[in-house]
Design a protein around this motif. Structure first.
Motif, PDB file in Angstrom:
ATOM      1  N   UNK A  29       1.107  13.577  56.198  1.00 28.63           N
ATOM      2  CA  UNK A  29       1.884  14.763  55.874  1.00 28.63           C
ATOM      3  C   UNK A  29       2.416  14.779  54.462  1.00 28.63           C
ATOM      4  N   UNK A  30       2.302  13.647  53.762  1.00 29.76           N
ATOM      5  CA  UNK A  30       2.796  13.549  52.385  1.00 29.76           C
ATOM      6  C   UNK A  30       1.662  13.223  51.420  1.00 29.76           C
ATOM      7  N   UNK A  31       0.459  13.632  51.783  1.00 32.36           N
ATOM      8  CA  UNK A  31      -0.700  13.297  50.963  1.00 32.36           C
ATOM      9  C   UNK A  31      -0.544  13.804  49.538  1.00 32.36           C
ATOM     10  N   UNK A  32      -0.702  12.905  48.602  1.00 37.18           N
ATOM     11  CA  UNK A  32      -0.605  13.227  47.182  1.00 37.18           C
ATOM     12  C   UNK A  32      -1.439  12.193  46.432  1.00 37.18           C
ATOM     13  N   UNK A  33      -2.673  12.534  46.070  1.00 37.15           N
ATOM     14  CA  UNK A  33      -3.558  11.559  45.425  1.00 37.15           C
ATOM     15  C   UNK A  33      -2.953  10.925  44.188  1.00 37.15           C
ATOM     16  N   UNK A  34      -2.183  11.692  43.441  1.00 38.65           N
ATOM     17  CA  UNK A  34      -1.566  11.150  42.231  1.00 38.65           C
ATOM     18  C   UNK A  34      -0.568  10.056  42.550  1.00 38.65           C
ATOM     19  N   UNK A  35       0.276  10.273  43.539  1.00 38.34           N
ATOM     20  CA  UNK A  35       1.273   9.268  43.924  1.00 38.34           C
ATOM     21  C   UNK A  35       0.592   8.032  44.500  1.00 38.34           C
ATOM     22  N   UNK A  37      -2.399   6.963  43.853  1.00 35.82           N
ATOM     23  CA  UNK A  37      -3.073   6.247  42.765  1.00 35.82           C
ATOM     24  C   UNK A  37      -2.063   5.423  41.975  1.00 35.82           C
ATOM     25  N   UNK A  38      -0.888   6.008  41.724  1.00 34.99           N
ATOM     26  CA  UNK A  38       0.144   5.272  40.991  1.00 34.99           C
ATOM     27  C   UNK A  38       0.612   4.060  41.792  1.00 34.99           C
ATOM     28  N   UNK A  39       0.774   4.221  43.116  1.00 44.53           N
ATOM     29  CA  UNK A  39       1.187   3.100  43.958  1.00 44.53           C
ATOM     30  C   UNK A  39       0.167   1.974  43.903  1.00 44.53           C
ATOM     31  N   UNK A  40      -1.116   2.341  43.883  1.00 47.76           N
ATOM     32  CA  UNK A  40      -2.173   1.327  43.796  1.00 47.76           C
ATOM     33  C   UNK A  40      -2.114   0.598  42.460  1.00 47.76           C
ATOM     34  N   UNK A  41      -1.954   1.348  41.368  1.00 47.37           N
ATOM     35  CA  UNK A  41      -1.861   0.734  40.040  1.00 47.37           C
ATOM     36  C   UNK A  41      -0.635  -0.168  39.958  1.00 47.37           C
ATOM     37  N   UNK A  42       0.487   0.292  40.492  1.00 48.42           N
ATOM     38  CA  UNK A  42       1.724  -0.487  40.428  1.00 48.42           C
ATOM     39  C   UNK A  42       1.569  -1.820  41.171  1.00 48.42           C
ATOM     40  N   UNK A  43       1.016  -1.762  42.385  1.00 47.59           N
ATOM     41  CA  UNK A  43       0.913  -2.969  43.205  1.00 47.59           C
ATOM     42  C   UNK A  43      -0.224  -3.891  42.769  1.00 47.59           C
ATOM     43  N   UNK A  44      -1.393  -3.313  42.485  1.00 47.85           N
ATOM     44  CA  UNK A  44      -2.585  -4.120  42.250  1.00 47.85           C
ATOM     45  C   UNK A  44      -2.804  -4.501  40.787  1.00 47.85           C
ATOM     46  N   UNK A  81       6.204  19.344  46.874  1.00 47.99           N
ATOM     47  CA  UNK A  81       6.778  18.120  47.435  1.00 47.99           C
ATOM     48  C   UNK A  81       7.915  18.441  48.410  1.00 47.99           C
ATOM     49  N   UNK A  82       8.770  19.389  48.051  1.00 49.60           N
ATOM     50  CA  UNK A  82       9.838  19.790  48.969  1.00 49.60           C
ATOM     51  C   UNK A  82       9.255  20.379  50.243  1.00 49.60           C
ATOM     52  N   UNK A  83       8.163  21.081  50.114  1.00 49.01           N
ATOM     53  CA  UNK A  83       7.532  21.656  51.303  1.00 49.01           C
ATOM     54  C   UNK A  83       7.054  20.540  52.240  1.00 49.01           C
ATOM     55  N   UNK A  84       6.537  19.449  51.678  1.00 50.69           N
ATOM     56  CA  UNK A  84       6.123  18.321  52.512  1.00 50.69           C
ATOM     57  C   UNK A  84       7.311  17.734  53.269  1.00 50.69           C
TER      58      UNK A  84
END
Length: 412
Positions: A29-35, A37-44, A81-84
């Motif tokens: 319900x919160x799908x956001x490819x940009x977020x 992708x950033x989470x992947x870059x941050x962690x990995x 984002x607020x709609x999500x």
């Protein structure tokens, strides 16, 4: 944040609430490819390669442009984002929203007001509460059904919550796993330490972190120890390569009195092992430790070397083991904040490379055990399992007639 969210859910469920946890990065319900992708870059990339200076630079650059979210009051304003968030709340119809991630607190407060004056609690998961990253002196919460949990009774954490008013704060304790709230037992600890290493041995616990970071210090100490028996226990956090690399590097083996075989370094006074779960059914799961196992290791060891993340340092504070932190490269801003507090409160020390590691370890041992950092002014341990449900009931009972979520909101 997942561990903190799970802990809070457990506290609330034990207190009679019905709760559900949503991961706002990966939930469909919160799908956001940009977020994502950033989470992947941050962690990995950033975390695994310890590129903390780069992350600090990114955050400093973002902060110059002001808070990430500007006020966006309905019905004049809306965002995807607020709609999500709104859709997720409407599907579940809760009375209370609890967050452990500070960055999206502003839109959550607006949605809580829009959807029927829902109560909101935020639980900070770092000593640096960072409210100034999302609010400003002209835009801050005035919502009477909102409270922000400050994890420790530390003046610096309260100051970092500016511009929140003190009436919107409460001392929550840190949402650690319940095993870290268990009473400390001297008898149990003595028995546990006797199983770890021969009498007279200093035992160092090293947390390698779950992000695949390379921690060199067990190898350095194995080559040249501290001049007396030292046993190093490494927590691999599911990273199987940690154990394999230690076996490749340390060729010696010693059998302890209990029959356990451990590695030995070039310095014959130093032994090393990777902590395992004795009840694990599968070989690949043996390095995934339960919370009970980690807490028992913290109790039985003399000092801990750990990354200064919010959750790991909170567990250290609650078990009372003295800590040392590696600052040989830049830390994330909020982690340096934590290190500074540990040092100021006499619960930890930092070192900058191998030259200062051994003297720092010796001084940390002299700090002794204390849970003072996790205590209230009364001297009692801060119990989030009691304090967070109490705060939840308080915000649910708070009146909210013609109330506004934010100081700058004039639409309500």
């Amino acid at each position: 944040h997942k561990s903190a969210a799970s802990a809070v859910q457990g506290y609330l469920n034990s207190a009679g609430f019905e709760s559900e946890t949503i991961d706002t990065t990966y939930d469909p319900g919160f799908e956001d490819p940009g977020r994502q992708a950033y989470a992947t870059v941050f962690n990995d990339v950033i975390m695994k390669n310890q590129l903390y200076g780069a992350q600090n630079w990114i955050m400093d650059l973002q902060s110059r442009s002001g808070p990430r979210y500007a006020p966006c009051s309905s019905p004049k304003c809306n965002t995807a984002r607020k709609h999500q968030f709104r859709s997720a709340v409407l599907r579940r119809r809760p009375s209370l929203l609890v967050t452990v991630y500070y960055m999206e607190l502003l839109p959550i407060l607006e949605i809580a007001k829009d959807l029927g004056n829902l109560a909101v609690i935020h639980i900070a998961t770092d000593m640096d509460t960072r409210m100034g990253d999302i609010f400003t002196p002209s835009t801050f919460p005035v919502y009477p059904r909102f409270l922000a949990g400050i994890p420790f009774d530390v003046d610096q954490s309260i100051a970092a919550a500016f511009p929140l008013d003190r009436k919107h704060m409460f001392l929550s304790g840190y949402p650690v796993r319940k095993e870290f709230l268990e009473p400390y037992s001297e008898i149990k600890v003595r028995a546990g330490k006797a199983k770890l290493a021969p009498a007279g041995t200093t035992v160092l616990l090293v947390m390698s972190g779950g992000g695949g970071q390379v921690v060199p210090w067990p190898y350095n100490l194995a080559q040249h120890g501290i001049g007396e028996p030292l046993h190093i226990i490494v927590v691999a956090a599911g990273n199987l390569e940690v154990a394999a690399q230690l076996r490749r590097t340390l060729s010696g083996n010693v059998t302890f009195p209990d029959g356990r075989s451990v590695l030995q370094g070039e310095d014959r006074n130093v032994t090393v092992e990777v902590a395992t779960d004795p009840d694990a059914q599968l070989a690949e799961a043996q390095y995934l430790l339960t919370a009970e196992r980690v807490a028992s290791l913290m109790d039985a060891c003399d000092v801990i070397l750990t990354k200064p993340g919010g959750g790991s340092t909170a567990e250290v504070a609650y078990r009372g083991i003295p800590a040392i932190f590696d600052v040989s490269r830049p830390l994330l801003h909020w982690e340096q904040f934590t290190v500074d507090i540990f040092k100021a409160r006499g619960r930890g020390l930092s070192f900058e490379g191998e030259a200062s590691l051994r003297p720092t370890l010796a001084r940390a041992l002299a700090l002794g055990r204390s849970t003072s950092l996790a205590e209230a002014s009364s001297g009692n341990l801060l119990d989030p399992g009691e304090r967070i449900p109490q705060a939840a009931r308080a915000v649910l009972d708070a009146p909210c007639q013609n109330c506004r979520p934010l100081s700058s909101d004039v639409s309500s």
